[in-house]
Design a protein around this motif. Structure first.
Motif, PDB file in Angstrom:
ATOM      1  N   TRP A  32       0.847  -1.186   0.000  1.00 42.20           N
ATOM      2  CA  TRP A  32       0.000   0.000   0.000  1.00 42.20           C
ATOM      3  C   TRP A  32       0.883   1.236   0.000  1.00 42.20           C
ATOM      4  CZ3 TRP A  32      -5.115   0.207  -0.791  1.00 42.20           C
ATOM      5  CH2 TRP A  32      -5.874  -0.948  -0.561  1.00 42.20           C
ATOM      6  N   PHE A  33       0.550   2.175  -0.862  1.00 43.72           N
ATOM      7  CA  PHE A  33       1.218   3.463  -0.945  1.00 43.72           C
ATOM      8  C   PHE A  33       0.167   4.557  -0.927  1.00 43.72           C
ATOM      9  CE2 PHE A  33       3.993   0.332  -2.670  1.00 43.72           C
ATOM     10  CZ  PHE A  33       5.285   0.738  -2.359  1.00 43.72           C
ATOM     11  N   ARG A  34       0.586   5.773  -0.643  1.00 43.19           N
ATOM     12  CA  ARG A  34      -0.351   6.881  -0.654  1.00 43.19           C
ATOM     13  C   ARG A  34       0.310   8.117  -1.249  1.00 43.19           C
ATOM     14  NH1 ARG A  34      -0.833   7.889   5.909  1.00 43.19           N
ATOM     15  NH2 ARG A  34       1.231   8.867   6.217  1.00 43.19           N
ATOM     16  N   GLN A  35      -0.534   8.995  -1.785  1.00 44.88           N
ATOM     17  CA  GLN A  35      -0.034  10.203  -2.417  1.00 44.88           C
ATOM     18  C   GLN A  35      -1.000  11.350  -2.173  1.00 44.88           C
ATOM     19  OE1 GLN A  35       0.743   9.868  -6.632  1.00 44.88           O
ATOM     20  NE2 GLN A  35       2.291  11.475  -6.520  1.00 44.88           N
TER      21      GLN A  35
ATOM     22  N   LYS B  27       2.638  16.002  -3.705  1.00 45.05           N
ATOM     23  CA  LYS B  27       3.676  15.283  -2.976  1.00 45.05           C
ATOM     24  C   LYS B  27       4.033  13.982  -3.685  1.00 45.05           C
ATOM     25  CE  LYS B  27       2.517  17.117   1.585  1.00 45.05           C
ATOM     26  NZ  LYS B  27       2.223  16.775   3.003  1.00 45.05           N
ATOM     27  N   GLU B  28       5.187  13.450  -3.330  1.00 45.82           N
ATOM     28  CA  GLU B  28       5.626  12.175  -3.875  1.00 45.82           C
ATOM     29  C   GLU B  28       4.802  11.035  -3.293  1.00 45.82           C
ATOM     30  OE1 GLU B  28       8.164  13.694  -6.465  1.00 45.82           O
ATOM     31  OE2 GLU B  28       8.154  11.532  -6.152  1.00 45.82           O
ATOM     32  N   ARG B  29       4.682   9.975  -4.072  1.00 45.38           N
ATOM     33  CA  ARG B  29       4.035   8.781  -3.577  1.00 45.38           C
ATOM     34  C   ARG B  29       4.915   8.154  -2.490  1.00 45.38           C
ATOM     35  NH1 ARG B  29       1.055   5.057  -7.881  1.00 45.38           N
ATOM     36  NH2 ARG B  29       0.267   7.187  -8.224  1.00 45.38           N
ATOM     37  N   GLU B  30       4.313   7.809  -1.356  1.00 46.02           N
ATOM     38  CA  GLU B  30       5.083   7.306  -0.240  1.00 46.02           C
ATOM     39  C   GLU B  30       4.582   5.938   0.219  1.00 46.02           C
ATOM     40  OE1 GLU B  30       4.888   9.802   3.192  1.00 46.02           O
ATOM     41  OE2 GLU B  30       2.711   9.620   3.423  1.00 46.02           O
ATOM     42  N   PHE B  31       5.498   5.192   0.782  1.00 44.46           N
ATOM     43  CA  PHE B  31       5.229   3.853   1.266  1.00 44.46           C
ATOM     44  C   PHE B  31       4.364   3.876   2.512  1.00 44.46           C
ATOM     45  CE2 PHE B  31       6.750   0.598   4.319  1.00 44.46           C
ATOM     46  CZ  PHE B  31       6.267  -0.532   3.679  1.00 44.46           C
ATOM     47  N   VAL B  32       3.449   2.917   2.606  1.00 46.78           N
ATOM     48  CA  VAL B  32       2.610   2.750   3.789  1.00 46.78           C
ATOM     49  C   VAL B  32       2.870   1.394   4.443  1.00 46.78           C
ATOM     50  CG1 VAL B  32       0.263   2.640   4.696  1.00 46.78           C
ATOM     51  CG2 VAL B  32       0.833   4.283   2.892  1.00 46.78           C
ATOM     52  N   ALA B  33       2.682   0.315   3.687  1.00 43.60           N
ATOM     53  CA  ALA B  33       2.845  -1.029   4.232  1.00 43.60           C
ATOM     54  C   ALA B  33       2.992  -2.023   3.092  1.00 43.60           C
ATOM     55  CB  ALA B  33       1.655  -1.420   5.110  1.00 43.60           C
TER      56      ALA B  33
ATOM     57  N   GLU C 101      -3.148  14.068   8.690  1.00 45.63           N
ATOM     58  CA  GLU C 101      -1.962  13.836   7.876  1.00 45.63           C
ATOM     59  C   GLU C 101      -2.054  12.559   7.041  1.00 45.63           C
ATOM     60  OE1 GLU C 101      -0.469  14.172  11.931  1.00 45.63           O
ATOM     61  OE2 GLU C 101      -2.342  15.072  11.203  1.00 45.63           O
ATOM     62  N   ASP C 102      -3.008  11.682   7.347  1.00 46.36           N
ATOM     63  CA  ASP C 102      -3.210  10.465   6.574  1.00 46.36           C
ATOM     64  C   ASP C 102      -4.017  10.702   5.303  1.00 46.36           C
ATOM     65  OD1 ASP C 102      -1.869   8.780   8.462  1.00 46.36           O
ATOM     66  OD2 ASP C 102      -3.682   8.797   9.700  1.00 46.36           O
ATOM     67  N   THR C 103      -4.550  11.898   5.131  1.00 45.09           N
ATOM     68  CA  THR C 103      -5.352  12.214   3.954  1.00 45.09           C
ATOM     69  C   THR C 103      -4.518  12.074   2.685  1.00 45.09           C
ATOM     70  OG1 THR C 103      -6.830  13.704   5.160  1.00 45.09           O
ATOM     71  CG2 THR C 103      -6.656  14.013   2.782  1.00 45.09           C
ATOM     72  N   ALA C 104      -4.997  11.249   1.758  1.00 48.14           N
ATOM     73  CA  ALA C 104      -4.271  10.982   0.520  1.00 48.14           C
ATOM     74  C   ALA C 104      -5.093  10.028  -0.334  1.00 48.14           C
ATOM     75  CB  ALA C 104      -2.899  10.365   0.809  1.00 48.14           C
ATOM     76  N   VAL C 105      -4.649   9.838  -1.566  1.00 48.15           N
ATOM     77  CA  VAL C 105      -5.143   8.743  -2.378  1.00 48.15           C
ATOM     78  C   VAL C 105      -4.284   7.528  -2.062  1.00 48.15           C
ATOM     79  CG1 VAL C 105      -5.528   7.853  -4.702  1.00 48.15           C
ATOM     80  CG2 VAL C 105      -5.975  10.254  -4.198  1.00 48.15           C
ATOM     81  N   TYR C 106      -4.928   6.427  -1.716  1.00 53.44           N
ATOM     82  CA  TYR C 106      -4.229   5.208  -1.357  1.00 53.44           C
ATOM     83  C   TYR C 106      -4.257   4.234  -2.522  1.00 53.44           C
ATOM     84  CZ  TYR C 106      -3.735   6.620   3.483  1.00 53.44           C
ATOM     85  OH  TYR C 106      -3.366   7.277   4.633  1.00 53.44           O
TER      86      TYR C 106
ATOM     87  N   ASP D 112       5.300  -3.599  -9.934  1.00 56.47           N
ATOM     88  CA  ASP D 112       4.998  -3.795 -11.351  1.00 56.47           C
ATOM     89  C   ASP D 112       3.615  -3.325 -11.767  1.00 56.47           C
ATOM     90  OD1 ASP D 112       7.497  -5.176 -11.877  1.00 56.47           O
ATOM     91  OD2 ASP D 112       6.626  -6.898 -10.832  1.00 56.47           O
ATOM     92  N   TYR D 113       2.618  -3.512 -10.915  1.00 53.06           N
ATOM     93  CA  TYR D 113       1.243  -3.187 -11.250  1.00 53.06           C
ATOM     94  C   TYR D 113       0.616  -2.378 -10.137  1.00 53.06           C
ATOM     95  CZ  TYR D 113       1.771  -6.725 -14.859  1.00 53.06           C
ATOM     96  OH  TYR D 113       2.207  -7.452 -15.946  1.00 53.06           O
ATOM     97  N   TRP D 114      -0.268  -1.460 -10.526  1.00 58.37           N
ATOM     98  CA  TRP D 114      -0.902  -0.540  -9.599  1.00 58.37           C
ATOM     99  C   TRP D 114      -2.404  -0.477  -9.817  1.00 58.37           C
ATOM    100  CZ3 TRP D 114       1.886   2.307  -5.948  1.00 58.37           C
ATOM    101  CH2 TRP D 114       3.274   2.208  -6.063  1.00 58.37           C
ATOM    102  N   GLY D 115      -3.128  -0.280  -8.730  1.00 58.49           N
ATOM    103  CA  GLY D 115      -4.554  -0.025  -8.822  1.00 58.49           C
ATOM    104  C   GLY D 115      -4.829   1.431  -9.128  1.00 58.49           C
ATOM    105  N   GLN D 116      -6.105   1.769  -9.219  1.00 62.37           N
ATOM    106  CA  GLN D 116      -6.502   3.130  -9.593  1.00 62.37           C
ATOM    107  C   GLN D 116      -6.522   4.097  -8.417  1.00 62.37           C
ATOM    108  OE1 GLN D 116      -8.653   0.785  -8.853  1.00 62.37           O
ATOM    109  NE2 GLN D 116     -10.180   1.821  -7.583  1.00 62.37           N
ATOM    110  N   GLY D 117      -6.472   3.582  -7.207  1.00 60.71           N
ATOM    111  CA  GLY D 117      -6.455   4.417  -6.026  1.00 60.71           C
ATOM    112  C   GLY D 117      -7.828   4.642  -5.430  1.00 60.71           C
ATOM    113  N   THR D 118      -7.854   4.890  -4.122  1.00 62.18           N
ATOM    114  CA  THR D 118      -9.085   5.231  -3.424  1.00 62.18           C
ATOM    115  C   THR D 118      -8.788   6.376  -2.457  1.00 62.18           C
ATOM    116  OG1 THR D 118     -10.940   4.339  -2.114  1.00 62.18           O
ATOM    117  CG2 THR D 118      -8.744   3.484  -1.603  1.00 62.18           C
ATOM    118  N   GLN D 119      -9.667   7.365  -2.434  1.00 65.43           N
ATOM    119  CA  GLN D 119      -9.440   8.573  -1.651  1.00 65.43           C
ATOM    120  C   GLN D 119      -9.771   8.338  -0.183  1.00 65.43           C
ATOM    121  OE1 GLN D 119      -8.358  11.851  -2.656  1.00 65.43           O
ATOM    122  NE2 GLN D 119      -8.252  12.108  -0.428  1.00 65.43           N
ATOM    123  N   VAL D 120      -8.860   8.749   0.687  1.00 68.02           N
ATOM    124  CA  VAL D 120      -9.087   8.763   2.128  1.00 68.02           C
ATOM    125  C   VAL D 120      -8.936  10.197   2.607  1.00 68.02           C
ATOM    126  CG1 VAL D 120      -8.227   8.029   4.385  1.00 68.02           C
ATOM    127  CG2 VAL D 120      -8.340   6.395   2.490  1.00 68.02           C
ATOM    128  N   THR D 121      -9.966  10.721   3.247  1.00 70.93           N
ATOM    129  CA  THR D 121      -9.936  12.077   3.771  1.00 70.93           C
ATOM    130  C   THR D 121     -10.255  12.041   5.258  1.00 70.93           C
ATOM    131  OG1 THR D 121     -10.675  12.980   1.642  1.00 70.93           O
ATOM    132  CG2 THR D 121     -10.867  14.402   3.571  1.00 70.93           C
TER     133      THR D 121
END
Length: 128
Positions: free
Chosen positions: A36-39, A43-49, A89-94, A116-125
């Motif tokens: 899981w990453f968030r952006q 800002k740059e895409r950052e690692f979550v878990a 501060e956790d607000t981002a697209v995951y 290699d592959y990525w999903g389309q993302g889901t918004q967390v606010t």
């Protein structure tokens, strides 16, 4: 080859919880790990878990350690991110992502470029 679809994002107040899901289809049998990453905007895409499919090893960013939990259900080809004690501060697209082949130690898989592959993302606010 591999398709990833995230779901479960939304609006939540600070201190609340959300559970994100990432459903995988295609050649998932060849996956080494999922992450899981968030952006946030600008800002740059950052690692979550991240989690290994084989052994179940996990790793977390320091900013979420103790609050977030990554898990998997191999039968459903799904990875989850349980997010507790959410902060603004956790607000981002995951985004969820998968890497098919391991060229490095598991500890290196906090880097977006290795996936290699990525999903389309889901918004967390998270509101204050």
């Amino acid at each position: 080859q591999v398709q990833l679809v995230e779901s479960g994002g939304g609006l939540v107040q600070a201190g609340g919880s959300l559970r994100l899901s990432c459903a995988a289809s295609g050649r998932t049998f060849s996956s080494y790990a999922m992450g899981w990453f968030r952006q946030a905007p600008g800002k740059e895409r950052e690692f979550v878990a991240t989690i290994r499919w084989g052994g179940g090893s996990t790793a977390y960013a320091d900013s979420v350690k103790g609050r977030f939990t990554i898990s998997r259900d191999n039968a459903k080809n799904t990875v989850y991110l349980q997010m507790n004690s959410l902060k603004p501060e956790d607000t981002a697209v995951y985004y969820c992502a998968t890497v098919l082949s391991a060229y490095y130690s598991f500890s290196y898989y906090d880097r977006p470029r290795l996936y290699d592959y990525w999903g389309q993302g889901t918004q967390v606010t998270v509101s204050s």
